[in-house]
Design a protein around this motif. Structure first.
Motif, PDB file in Angstrom:
ATOM      1  N   SER A 189      72.394  94.138  70.256  1.00  0.00           N
ATOM      2  CA  SER A 189      71.098  93.819  69.660  1.00  0.00           C
ATOM      3  C   SER A 189      71.299  93.590  68.164  1.00  0.00           C
ATOM      4  O   SER A 189      72.406  93.793  67.645  1.00  0.00           O
ATOM      5  CB  SER A 189      70.120  94.972  69.890  1.00  0.00           C
ATOM      6  N   PRO A 190      70.250  93.200  67.444  1.00  0.00           N
ATOM      7  CA  PRO A 190      70.409  93.042  65.994  1.00  0.00           C
ATOM      8  C   PRO A 190      70.808  94.332  65.279  1.00  0.00           C
ATOM      9  O   PRO A 190      71.306  94.283  64.157  1.00  0.00           O
ATOM     10  CB  PRO A 190      69.016  92.570  65.544  1.00  0.00           C
ATOM     11  N   THR A 191      70.609  95.468  65.940  1.00  0.00           N
ATOM     12  CA  THR A 191      70.902  96.747  65.277  1.00  0.00           C
ATOM     13  C   THR A 191      72.134  97.442  65.832  1.00  0.00           C
ATOM     14  O   THR A 191      72.542  98.470  65.305  1.00  0.00           O
ATOM     15  CB  THR A 191      69.701  97.696  65.403  1.00  0.00           C
ATOM     16  N   GLY A 192      72.728  96.933  66.906  1.00  0.00           N
ATOM     17  CA  GLY A 192      73.918  97.590  67.423  1.00  0.00           C
ATOM     18  C   GLY A 192      74.119  97.346  68.904  1.00  0.00           C
ATOM     19  O   GLY A 192      73.432  96.539  69.534  1.00  0.00           O
ATOM     20  N   VAL A 193      75.091  98.089  69.480  1.00  0.00           N
ATOM     21  CA  VAL A 193      75.443  97.935  70.889  1.00  0.00           C
ATOM     22  C   VAL A 193      74.369  98.577  71.763  1.00  0.00           C
ATOM     23  O   VAL A 193      73.969  99.719  71.529  1.00  0.00           O
ATOM     24  CB  VAL A 193      76.818  98.570  71.183  1.00  0.00           C
ATOM     25  N   GLN A 211      83.989  81.211  92.722  1.00  0.00           N
ATOM     26  CA  GLN A 211      83.450  81.907  91.555  1.00  0.00           C
ATOM     27  C   GLN A 211      83.563  83.407  91.763  1.00  0.00           C
ATOM     28  O   GLN A 211      83.474  83.908  92.873  1.00  0.00           O
ATOM     29  CB  GLN A 211      81.985  81.539  91.336  1.00  0.00           C
ATOM     30  N   ASN A 212      83.730  84.105  90.654  1.00  0.00           N
ATOM     31  CA  ASN A 212      83.750  85.565  90.646  1.00  0.00           C
ATOM     32  C   ASN A 212      82.734  86.006  89.590  1.00  0.00           C
ATOM     33  O   ASN A 212      83.083  86.260  88.433  1.00  0.00           O
ATOM     34  CB  ASN A 212      85.145  86.086  90.313  1.00  0.00           C
ATOM     35  N   ASN A 213      81.474  86.036  90.003  1.00  0.00           N
ATOM     36  CA  ASN A 213      80.388  86.316  89.065  1.00  0.00           C
ATOM     37  C   ASN A 213      80.171  87.812  88.906  1.00  0.00           C
ATOM     38  O   ASN A 213      80.090  88.554  89.890  1.00  0.00           O
ATOM     39  CB  ASN A 213      79.087  85.655  89.538  1.00  0.00           C
ATOM     40  N   TYR A 214      80.018  88.222  87.653  1.00  0.00           N
ATOM     41  CA  TYR A 214      79.737  89.625  87.337  1.00  0.00           C
ATOM     42  C   TYR A 214      78.565  89.658  86.355  1.00  0.00           C
ATOM     43  O   TYR A 214      78.487  88.836  85.440  1.00  0.00           O
ATOM     44  CB  TYR A 214      80.962  90.306  86.731  1.00  0.00           C
ATOM     45  N   THR A 215      77.673  90.625  86.559  1.00  0.00           N
ATOM     46  CA  THR A 215      76.439  90.680  85.775  1.00  0.00           C
ATOM     47  C   THR A 215      76.262  92.056  85.146  1.00  0.00           C
ATOM     48  O   THR A 215      76.590  93.087  85.753  1.00  0.00           O
ATOM     49  CB  THR A 215      75.215  90.362  86.657  1.00  0.00           C
ATOM     50  N   ASN A 216      75.739  92.034  83.934  1.00  0.00           N
ATOM     51  CA  ASN A 216      75.326  93.269  83.251  1.00  0.00           C
ATOM     52  C   ASN A 216      73.922  93.035  82.720  1.00  0.00           C
ATOM     53  O   ASN A 216      73.623  91.943  82.201  1.00  0.00           O
ATOM     54  CB  ASN A 216      76.288  93.608  82.104  1.00  0.00           C
ATOM     55  N   SER A 217      73.047  94.020  82.861  1.00  0.00           N
ATOM     56  CA  SER A 217      71.656  93.843  82.442  1.00  0.00           C
ATOM     57  C   SER A 217      71.213  94.996  81.551  1.00  0.00           C
ATOM     58  O   SER A 217      71.818  96.078  81.558  1.00  0.00           O
ATOM     59  CB  SER A 217      70.726  93.742  83.657  1.00  0.00           C
ATOM     60  N   TYR A 218      70.141  94.743  80.816  1.00  0.00           N
ATOM     61  CA  TYR A 218      69.561  95.772  79.951  1.00  0.00           C
ATOM     62  C   TYR A 218      68.068  95.523  79.857  1.00  0.00           C
ATOM     63  O   TYR A 218      67.619  94.370  79.795  1.00  0.00           O
ATOM     64  CB  TYR A 218      70.184  95.735  78.547  1.00  0.00           C
ATOM     65  N   THR A 219      67.278  96.619  79.854  1.00  0.00           N
ATOM     66  CA  THR A 219      65.820  96.509  79.823  1.00  0.00           C
ATOM     67  C   THR A 219      65.280  97.032  78.498  1.00  0.00           C
ATOM     68  O   THR A 219      65.623  98.145  78.076  1.00  0.00           O
ATOM     69  CB  THR A 219      65.184  97.295  80.976  1.00  0.00           C
ATOM     70  N   LEU A 220      64.452  96.200  77.852  1.00  0.00           N
ATOM     71  CA  LEU A 220      63.724  96.620  76.652  1.00  0.00           C
ATOM     72  C   LEU A 220      62.301  96.945  77.088  1.00  0.00           C
ATOM     73  O   LEU A 220      61.546  96.058  77.493  1.00  0.00           O
ATOM     74  CB  LEU A 220      63.719  95.507  75.605  1.00  0.00           C
ATOM     75  N   GLN A 224      58.606  95.655  70.581  1.00  0.00           N
ATOM     76  CA  GLN A 224      57.829  95.557  69.345  1.00  0.00           C
ATOM     77  C   GLN A 224      58.407  94.441  68.488  1.00  0.00           C
ATOM     78  O   GLN A 224      59.482  93.902  68.761  1.00  0.00           O
ATOM     79  CB  GLN A 224      57.876  96.892  68.584  1.00  0.00           C
ATOM     80  N   CYS A 225      57.670  94.104  67.415  1.00  0.00           N
ATOM     81  CA  CYS A 225      58.162  93.065  66.509  1.00  0.00           C
ATOM     82  C   CYS A 225      59.574  93.389  66.015  1.00  0.00           C
ATOM     83  O   CYS A 225      60.406  92.499  65.833  1.00  0.00           O
ATOM     84  CB  CYS A 225      57.211  92.938  65.317  1.00  0.00           C
ATOM     85  N   GLU A 226      59.816  94.690  65.798  1.00  0.00           N
ATOM     86  CA  GLU A 226      61.123  95.091  65.274  1.00  0.00           C
ATOM     87  C   GLU A 226      62.261  94.775  66.231  1.00  0.00           C
ATOM     88  O   GLU A 226      63.430  94.770  65.826  1.00  0.00           O
ATOM     89  CB  GLU A 226      61.125  96.596  64.973  1.00  0.00           C
ATOM     90  N   ASN A 227      61.946  94.536  67.497  1.00  0.00           N
ATOM     91  CA  ASN A 227      62.981  94.183  68.469  1.00  0.00           C
ATOM     92  C   ASN A 227      63.370  92.707  68.401  1.00  0.00           C
ATOM     93  O   ASN A 227      64.277  92.272  69.112  1.00  0.00           O
ATOM     94  CB  ASN A 227      62.519  94.512  69.892  1.00  0.00           C
ATOM     95  N   SER A 228      62.682  91.939  67.571  1.00  0.00           N
ATOM     96  CA  SER A 228      63.011  90.517  67.446  1.00  0.00           C
ATOM     97  C   SER A 228      64.380  90.343  66.802  1.00  0.00           C
ATOM     98  O   SER A 228      64.832  91.190  66.023  1.00  0.00           O
ATOM     99  CB  SER A 228      61.957  89.807  66.594  1.00  0.00           C
ATOM    100  N   GLY A 229      65.030  89.246  67.130  1.00  0.00           N
ATOM    101  CA  GLY A 229      66.310  88.936  66.500  1.00  0.00           C
ATOM    102  C   GLY A 229      67.286  88.313  67.475  1.00  0.00           C
ATOM    103  O   GLY A 229      66.941  87.955  68.603  1.00  0.00           O
ATOM    104  N   MET A 230      68.520  88.184  67.024  1.00  0.00           N
ATOM    105  CA  MET A 230      69.570  87.546  67.812  1.00  0.00           C
ATOM    106  C   MET A 230      70.291  88.597  68.667  1.00  0.00           C
ATOM    107  O   MET A 230      70.844  89.568  68.143  1.00  0.00           O
ATOM    108  CB  MET A 230      70.568  86.848  66.898  1.00  0.00           C
ATOM    109  N   TYR A 231      70.248  88.394  69.970  1.00  0.00           N
ATOM    110  CA  TYR A 231      70.963  89.262  70.907  1.00  0.00           C
ATOM    111  C   TYR A 231      72.181  88.483  71.427  1.00  0.00           C
ATOM    112  O   TYR A 231      72.116  87.265  71.609  1.00  0.00           O
ATOM    113  CB  TYR A 231      70.068  89.661  72.068  1.00  0.00           C
ATOM    114  N   SER A 232      73.253  89.198  71.667  1.00  0.00           N
ATOM    115  CA  SER A 232      74.468  88.524  72.141  1.00  0.00           C
ATOM    116  C   SER A 232      75.053  89.258  73.333  1.00  0.00           C
ATOM    117  O   SER A 232      74.990  90.491  73.427  1.00  0.00           O
ATOM    118  CB  SER A 232      75.517  88.439  71.027  1.00  0.00           C
ATOM    119  N   CYS A 233      75.616  88.464  74.242  1.00  0.00           N
ATOM    120  CA  CYS A 233      76.353  89.005  75.383  1.00  0.00           C
ATOM    121  C   CYS A 233      77.821  88.653  75.187  1.00  0.00           C
ATOM    122  O   CYS A 233      78.165  87.465  75.059  1.00  0.00           O
ATOM    123  CB  CYS A 233      75.826  88.428  76.688  1.00  0.00           C
ATOM    124  N   GLU A 234      78.669  89.653  75.145  1.00  0.00           N
ATOM    125  CA  GLU A 234      80.105  89.451  74.973  1.00  0.00           C
ATOM    126  C   GLU A 234      80.826  89.880  76.248  1.00  0.00           C
ATOM    127  O   GLU A 234      80.479  90.899  76.850  1.00  0.00           O
ATOM    128  CB  GLU A 234      80.631  90.263  73.799  1.00  0.00           C
TER     129      GLU A 234
END
Length: 605
Positions: A189-193, A211-220, A224-234
Motif C-alpha cells: 500500500s502507499p504506507t507499507g506491506v 498456465q500456472n496461475n497463483y493468486t494473492n488477495s487482500y481486503t480493505l 477512507q480517503c487516507e487509503n487512496s494512493g498507488m498500490y502495487s502487486c509484486e
C-alpha cells in the motif's frame, strides 16, 4: 564363388556394413607352380540397407529418451540430431504443445539442429525423427520452462489500472501471476506491506497454453480517503521479479484534515490591527472548490464576496496526495468589534459531493467565562466540580477554583481551593477539580476564574452545602449497597412463604385423599380377621368374588365388602355377559343388615 564365378554373400547383416571385397585372377596352366596373379580389382564395399533404429540416432548434448530438460524463459536451447542409416535418412524436429494431441514440424534453418530462445509457449515435447524408405525412428524429450509473467490486478473483480471507490465501502484486491515455480506475491500500500505470502493456485484462463496461475488477495474494510494512493502487486521466483501497480482513489466528501497546524479549526483569533489570514487542508476526492461563503453574527447574515471581502486560494495534491487540497483564506475587508464571534460558513463542492464547513473568528483578548458547571460527589468535607473551557482569548489560559463560607449576615473572603489548572484544549472534554477540607453541613459559594496574559474572566457564582457528619458514610455506593441488601432480603422472605404454603397445601390434600380412599389392606382386614381368610377370598372364582385387583380378559375390578362378610367385584370395565349379574348383586347387597356395617365401623375405630 558360385559356378558362374560370381561372388555370393548370403544373410548380409548390418554388421557387414563397410566390408570391402576385391577380385584377382590367375592362369591355370599345367605344370606351372607359380601361376601369375593379376592385380586386385577395385574394392567393392557392402552397403546393407535397413530400417533405422533409435540406436542409430545421436542427440548432442546427450539426452536420455523421455527425459526432461529445464530452462528459464529467454535462455538458449540447442540440440543436434544425427542418424546413420542406409539408405540415408531425412531428419525432422517436431513439437507437441500443451493440450495438443499431435506433433507439428518445427521450422528450423537446419532441419537437424533444434535452436530455440526459450519462451513459456515452448514448453512441451520435442521429437527428432529419422526416416528412410524402410521406416522411421525417433528420440524425444520434455522441455519444462520456468518463467514468471506480469501480474494481473483486479479490484472487486474488475481488471483496471485505476479504480474509484466510495468511502466506507469494502475493497477486495486480487493479484494473479502466471509463473513456474510458485511465486511469492506481495501487496504493498502507499504506507507499507499489506500481505506477503506464497500464491494460492487458481484456475487457468487459456486452454492452448499451459498456465500456472497463483493468486494473492487482500481486503480493505471500510476504506477512507487516507487509503487512496498507488498500490502495487509484486511477485518473484527463481526466474525474476515482476510488478503491477494500480491507483485506488477513494471518493469522500469534504472534511478537515488532521494535519497539525493545517486542520480547519473551529475558532480563529485575529489582532484588531491586522487582517485575518490562515491556511488549512481539506480532505476530499474529487478535488473540491469553495463556491460560496456566508457569515453570521447576532442572527444577521451576509454574503462574503470573493476578491472584495475575502480571497481564497488553493493548491492541489498537497503532499502528493490526490485527496488533499490546501486552501488559504484571507479576510481583506476591515474587521472590528462588530465582527466578534462572527461565524463563517464555506460551501465546498466537487463532482460527487457538496458540504458546508464553518469556523468562528474572535478578537485576541482576555478569556471568556467557563460554561456547563456541574458539581458531583458532595460529601461532608469535599466536592468535585466539572466545567467546559470557553474561548481562551487566543492565549494559553489557566483556571482557579475559589470559594467562601456563607452565613445569614455576611460572607467570608474568597479562598483558592484549586490553582493553575491548565486548559488542555481538548474539544468536548471536561475540566475538573476536587475541593477538599471543607466544613460539614456548611453553605459555600464557588466561582471559577479563567485567566491568560491579557486578563481574567469569572464565572457566575454557584452554591453548594456540604453534608453533615453522618452523611459522610452514606455515599452513593453505600446507599446502593443497602438498597440491594433490602431487596434481596424481601425476595428471600417471599420465596420462603411460598414454599411453606405449598407444603401445607400438599399435606392437606394427602389427608383428604386418605379419608376418601382408605387403604385396600384396611378394608380387607376390617372384615377378615386373619391373613388366611383374605387369601381364600382372593382365590375364589371370578363369578362370585373379585380377582384381587388383577386384570383378566373380562374384568378390571376392586373389592367391596358386603354385609355378610363376603367381597364383591365392582368392575370398571364390564363385558356384555356380566353387567346384569353384577347389577343384581349390587341391589341385593344394599338390603343387607345395617348392623353389620356398624360393627365394622366400631372395629375400624
Amino acid at each position: 564363388m558360385n559356378a558362374d564365378g560370381h561372388l555370393e554373400i548370403l544373410n548380409i547383416q548390418r554388421l557387414d556394413r563397410g566390408r570391402k571385397f576385391t577380385c584377382t585372377s590367375s592362369d591355370k596352366a599345367d605344370n606351372i607352380n607359380n601361376a601369375p596373379v593379376s592385380d586386385p580389382s577395385l574394392p567393392y564395399e557392402i552397403k546393407p540397407e535397413y530400417k533405422p533404429s533409435s540406436s542409430d540416432m545421436v542427440l548432442d548434448p546427450a539426452i536420455v529418451s523421455d527425459s526432461k530438460i529445464v530452462k528459464h524463459e529467454n535462455e538458449d536451447l540447442t540440440i543436434t540430431c544425427t542418424i546413420t542409416c542406409e539408405p540415408a535418412c531425412s531428419v525432422q524436429w517436431s513439437f507437441q504443445a500443451y493440450a495438443s494431441s499431435s506433433f507439428s514440424p518445427v521450422q528450423l534453418s537446419e532441419s537437424h539442429i533444434l535452436n530455440l530462445k526459450v519462451k513459456q509457449t515452448d514448453q512441451g515435447t520435442y521429437r527428432c525423427t529419422g526416416t528412410n524408405k524402410y521406416g522411421e525412428t525417433y528420440k524425444e524429450f520434455q522441455l519444462e520452462v520456468h518463467y514468471i509473467n506480469t501480474p494481473v490486478v483486479r479490484v472487486n473483480e474488475k481488471t483496471e489500472d485505476s479504480s474509484r471507490v466510495v468511502e466506507n465501502e469494502q475493497v477486495r484486491l486480487y493479484c494473479t501471476i502466471d509463473a513456474k515455480p510458485v511465486p511469492k506475491i506481495t501487496w504493498n500500500s502507499p504506507t507499507g506491506v499489506l500481505v506477503s505470502e506464497e500464491g494460492k493456485p487458481s484456475p487457468q484462463v487459456s486452454s492452448r497454453v499451459l498456465q500456472n496461475n497463483y493468486t494473492n488477495s487482500y481486503t480493505l474494510n471500510s476504506v477512507q480517503c487516507e487509503n487512496s494512493g498507488m498500490y502495487s502487486c509484486e511477485g518473484h521466483n527463481i526466474v525474476s521479479s515482476v510488478e503491477r501497480k494500480i491507483n485506488i482513489l477513494v471518493m469522500c466528501p469534504p472534511s478537515s484534515s488532521a494535519i497539525p497546524a493545517l486542520a480547519l479549526e473551529p475558532e480563529y483569533v485575529w489582532e484588531m490591527s491586522k487582517s485575518l489570514s490562515f491556511s488549512f487542508v481539506i480532505k476530499a476526492f474529487p478535488e473540491p472548490e469553495v463556491i460560496r461563503v456566508i457569515s453570521m453574527v447576532n442572527d444577521i447574515s451576509r454574503t462574503e464576496e470573493k476578491n472584495k471581502d475575502i480571497t481564497i486560494t488553493k493548491s492541489s495534491k498537497y503532499d502528493g496526495k490526490d485527496y488533499l487540497t490546501k486552501f488559504t483564506f484571507t479576510v481583506i475587508r476591515t474587521l472590528d468589534m462588530n465582527d466578534k464571534d462572527r461565524t463563517f460558513k464555506m460551501t465546498f463542492e466537487s463532482s460527487e459531493f457538496k458540504r458546508d464547513l464553518q469556523f468562528i473568528i474572535r478578537p485576541r483578548g482576555p478569556p471568556q467565562p467557563v460554561t456547563n458547571i456541574t458539581t458531583v460527589d458532595i460529601t461532608h468535607n469535599s466536592v468535585k466540580i466539572f466545567w467546559f473551557a470557553a474561548f481562551n482569548g487566543g492565549e494559553q489560559q489557566n483556571f482557579n477554583v475559589e470559594y467562601r463560607h456563607l452565613t445569614e449576615s455576611s460572607s467570608s473572603p474568597w479562598t483558592t481551593g484549586a490553582k493553575d489548572i491548565k486548559d488542555l484544549h481538548l474539544s468536548g472534554m471536561w475540566t475538573e477539580a476536587v475541593i477538599e477540607n471543607l466544613g460539614s453541613s456548611t453553605d459555600y459559594e464557588f466561582r471559577i476564574v479563567s485567566s491568560n496574559t491579557l486578563g481574567t474572566a469569572q464565572s457566575l457564582p454557584f452554591r453548594i452545602k456540604t453534608l453533615d457528619g453522618l452523611s459522610k458514610s452514606l455515599n452513593g455506593g453505600v446507599i446502593a449497597g443497602i438498597v440491594i441488601t433490602v431487596i434481596i432480603f424481601i425476595v428471600v422472605i417471599f420465596i420462603a412463604a411460598i414454599l411453606i404454603y405449598r407444603k401445607k397445601t400438599n399435606a392437606s390434600r394427602r389427608h383428604e385423599y386418605s379419608k376418601a380412599h382408605p387403604p385396600y389392606d384396611t378394608i380387607v382386614r376390617g372384615g377378615i380377621r386373619d391373613e388366611h381368610e383374605y387369601s381364600v377370598i382372593a382365590k375364589t372364582s371370578l363369578a362370585r368374588y373379585s380377582n384381587g385387583g388383577i386384570k383378566d380378559e373380562h374384568h378390571y375390578s376392586e373389592l367391596v365388602e358386603t354385609s355378610n362378610g363376603h367381597y364383591m367385584n365392582v368392575s370398571t370395565k364390564r363385558d356384555k355377559d356380566n353387567i346384569q349379574d353384577i347389577d343384581n348383586l349390587d341391589r341385593s347387597t344394599q338390603d343387607r343388615d345395617e348392623a353389620h356395617y356398624q360393627s365394622i365401623d366400631l372395629f375400624k375405630s
